[in-house]
Scaffold this motif. Structure first.
Motif, PDB file in Angstrom:
ATOM      1  N   LEU A  91       0.665  -1.249  -0.206  1.00 14.63           N
ATOM      2  CA  LEU A  91       0.001   0.185   0.028  1.00 14.63           C
ATOM      3  C   LEU A  91       0.568   1.763  -0.183  1.00 14.63           C
ATOM      4  O   LEU A  91       1.572   1.228   0.559  1.00 14.63           O
ATOM      5  CB  LEU A  91      -0.889   0.040   0.888  1.00 14.63           C
ATOM      6  N   GLY A  92       0.030   1.937  -1.236  1.00 16.14           N
ATOM      7  CA  GLY A  92       1.312   3.281  -0.677  1.00 16.14           C
ATOM      8  C   GLY A  92      -0.130   4.156  -0.926  1.00 16.14           C
ATOM      9  O   GLY A  92      -0.918   4.383  -1.651  1.00 16.14           O
ATOM     10  N   GLU A 138      -2.042  -9.627   5.674  1.00 24.37           N
ATOM     11  CA  GLU A 138      -0.892  -8.862   6.329  1.00 24.37           C
ATOM     12  C   GLU A 138       0.085  -8.556   4.744  1.00 24.37           C
ATOM     13  O   GLU A 138       0.304  -9.457   3.903  1.00 24.37           O
ATOM     14  CB  GLU A 138       0.206  -9.378   6.620  1.00 24.37           C
ATOM     15  N   VAL A 139      -0.201  -7.048   4.773  1.00 25.48           N
ATOM     16  CA  VAL A 139       0.330  -6.062   4.241  1.00 25.48           C
ATOM     17  C   VAL A 139       1.282  -5.072   4.089  1.00 25.48           C
ATOM     18  O   VAL A 139       0.691  -4.554   5.304  1.00 25.48           O
ATOM     19  CB  VAL A 139      -0.899  -5.682   2.534  1.00 25.48           C
ATOM     20  N   ASP A 140       2.809  -4.569   3.674  1.00 21.88           N
ATOM     21  CA  ASP A 140       3.248  -3.580   4.162  1.00 21.88           C
ATOM     22  C   ASP A 140       2.355  -2.416   3.126  1.00 21.88           C
ATOM     23  O   ASP A 140       1.999  -2.029   2.859  1.00 21.88           O
ATOM     24  CB  ASP A 140       4.606  -3.269   3.776  1.00 21.88           C
ATOM     25  N   ASP A 141       2.718  -1.628   5.014  1.00 17.60           N
ATOM     26  CA  ASP A 141       1.910  -0.259   3.962  1.00 17.60           C
ATOM     27  C   ASP A 141       2.542   0.836   4.854  1.00 17.60           C
ATOM     28  O   ASP A 141       3.304   1.251   5.228  1.00 17.60           O
ATOM     29  CB  ASP A 141       0.713   0.165   5.845  1.00 17.60           C
ATOM     30  N   ASN A 144       7.295   6.588   7.307  1.00 13.25           N
ATOM     31  CA  ASN A 144       6.786   5.753   8.757  1.00 13.25           C
ATOM     32  C   ASN A 144       5.784   4.424   8.190  1.00 13.25           C
ATOM     33  O   ASN A 144       5.125   3.860   8.380  1.00 13.25           O
ATOM     34  CB  ASN A 144       5.720   5.948   9.944  1.00 13.25           C
ATOM     35  N   PRO A 145       6.861   3.745   7.215  1.00 15.45           N
ATOM     36  CA  PRO A 145       6.914   2.115   6.944  1.00 15.45           C
ATOM     37  C   PRO A 145       6.420   1.059   8.281  1.00 15.45           C
ATOM     38  O   PRO A 145       6.795   1.489   8.907  1.00 15.45           O
ATOM     39  CB  PRO A 145       7.426   2.102   6.041  1.00 15.45           C
ATOM     40  N   ALA A 179      -4.908  -5.571   6.640  1.00 17.74           N
ATOM     41  CA  ALA A 179      -5.638  -4.971   5.594  1.00 17.74           C
ATOM     42  C   ALA A 179      -6.689  -5.592   5.370  1.00 17.74           C
ATOM     43  O   ALA A 179      -6.634  -7.011   5.315  1.00 17.74           O
ATOM     44  CB  ALA A 179      -4.776  -4.290   5.371  1.00 17.74           C
ATOM     45  N   ARG A 180      -7.757  -5.530   5.408  1.00 20.54           N
ATOM     46  CA  ARG A 180      -9.234  -6.078   4.565  1.00 20.54           C
ATOM     47  C   ARG A 180      -9.573  -5.415   3.406  1.00 20.54           C
ATOM     48  O   ARG A 180     -10.203  -4.584   3.237  1.00 20.54           O
ATOM     49  CB  ARG A 180     -10.441  -6.052   5.954  1.00 20.54           C
TER      50      ARG A 180
END
Length: 403
Positions: A251-252, A286-289, A295-296, A301-302
């Motif tokens: 996610l970006g 689970e995902v990288d935000d 602040n990564p 996430a849904r």
């Protein structure tokens, strides 16, 4: 600064043999390499030198370099000797691009710049090299694509000028092949519905979010359950799913500041989403935000849309899902999900929406971007001008006869 003779000693030792022709003491490099040398200290105080075959060239360079140092615009000769491929890699490493843009830029240089210009030293590159490069690349790239690739190359050399690696960009005065004006393919409403029916059921609602709200692919696949409010018929676009090589989708932030927006949901989109949520309830993954680059974090996430394996939708995965449905709907080969965004934009334009309205709905950075993309979709300016004048002035009054 001064010009030195590399072939003869300026301070010979007593008794050293002299050159019979010039009656000067030869050095250990006499007769080899370029004879004349200019030495100077750059703006950082480091010793620099450059050799020349002709004394007149050395004297001209000496005078020019001294003048530039006095004006504070001296060139970095060491950087000027660096090869284009290496200098470009360093330049790209310091750009503040997002992952997908950085990946595209790396691909541009790897495929189109480095194989042809990469071996040259920065100070060697001339407009003739760039013109030859343009001619070569025009054989394999469409004019519009070549324009994008060339703009990346021109930006690189402009940065080199700003860093005083070179004095003038070799891209100045270089002409590109003219690109033919090409209208975007706009699907019909029937094709939109066929697309939705031809895709796997878990992705049918993607079509209506793109065609009915103008969302980009990354914005659609980055949507989470708490961003959708079916009662108020709104979607909060505050992030996107980014796919780059070498890592899982993450996610970006949206593409531009104006891309962060609240989008109204038409009834057809609400219905499609309601059916989707009933059949494919989002699960926690689970995902990288990296929506906040400072602040990564890794979080739960849904996401509204995931693969059969309940994973985020990678762009390569989506390409395989999209292609069969596009063939059934009669969408031209090579046309992706973005075609539905064009459908949404032209729908607004043909129903009388202003440039500003379309810009905000699409999340374009400026109205200029919207105009440049869809200028051909607005009614002809001449016809509108005629209609406005006629409605204001009406019929021509009977002129008074001449006296």
């Amino acid at each position: 600064m001064t010009v030195y003779d590399r072939w003869h000693k300026s301070r010979p030792k007593p008794g050293e043999p002299t050159c019979k022709e010039h009656r000067r003491v030869p050095t250990n490099v006499h007769g080899t390499g370029e004879r004349w040398q200019v030495r100077w200290r750059d703006d950082r105080g480091e010793q620099r030198k450059r050799n020349f075959t002709k004394k007149s060239d050395a004297e001209s360079f000496d005078a020019e370099t001294k003048a530039n140092i006095d004006k504070g615009v001296s060139l970095d000769m060491a950087a000027g000797r660096e090869r284009v491929k290496d200098a470009a890699a360093k330049w790209r490493a310091h750009l503040l691009h997002r992952g997908s843009t950085s990946e595209r830029m790396d691909r541009v240089f790897r495929l189109h710049v480095d194989p042809i210009l990469g071996h040259l030293r920065m100070a060697q590159v001339r407009p003739s090299h760039i013109r030859a490069w343009v001619k070569d690349r025009s054989q394999v790239l469409a004019p519009s694509t070549l324009g994008v690739v060339y703009s990346n190359l021109a930006s690189f050399f402009a940065a080199a000028v700003a860093d005083r690696v070179i004095s003038v960009s070799p891209c100045l005065g270089v002409r590109l092949p003219s690109a033919e004006e090409r209208r975007q393919f706009i699907p019909t409403p029937e094709q939109v519905h066929i697309l939705a029916e031809s895709l796997p059921p878990r992705f049918a609602a993607v079509v209506y979010l793109a065609a009915g709200c103008g969302l980009r692919g990354g914005e659609v696949f980055g949507l989470e359950l708490d961003q959708v409010d079916l009662k108020r018929r709104e979607v909060d676009v505050s992030q996107q799913l980014v796919s780059v090589g070498g890592r899982s989708p993450y996610l970006g932030p949206p593409k531009t500041r104006t891309s962060m927006r609240t989008v109204e949901l038409p009834e057809v989109v609400c219905s499609a989403l309601a059916v989707h949520l009933k059949r494919f309830e989002p699960v926690e993954i689970e995902v990288d935000d990296e929506t906040d680059p400072r602040n990564p974090r890794r979080r739960t996430a849904r996401l509204l849309f995931t693969t059969n394996m309940l994973l985020p939708v990678h762009r390569s995965t989506w390409a395989h899902i999209w292609a069969p449905a596009a063939r059934v709907a009669g969408i031209p080969k090579g046309t992706g999900l973005h075609v539905l965004r064009h459908y949404f934009a032209t729908l607004l334009i043909h129903r009388g929406a202003s440039v500003k309205t379309v810009q905000l709905a699409l999340g374009h950075s400026t109205p200029t971007v919207t105009l440049n993309t869809y200028v051909g979709e607005w009614p002809e300016a001449q016809e509108r001008t005629r209609a406005l004048v006629d409605s204001a002035l009406g019929r021509v009054p009977r002129m008074c006869p001449p006296t």
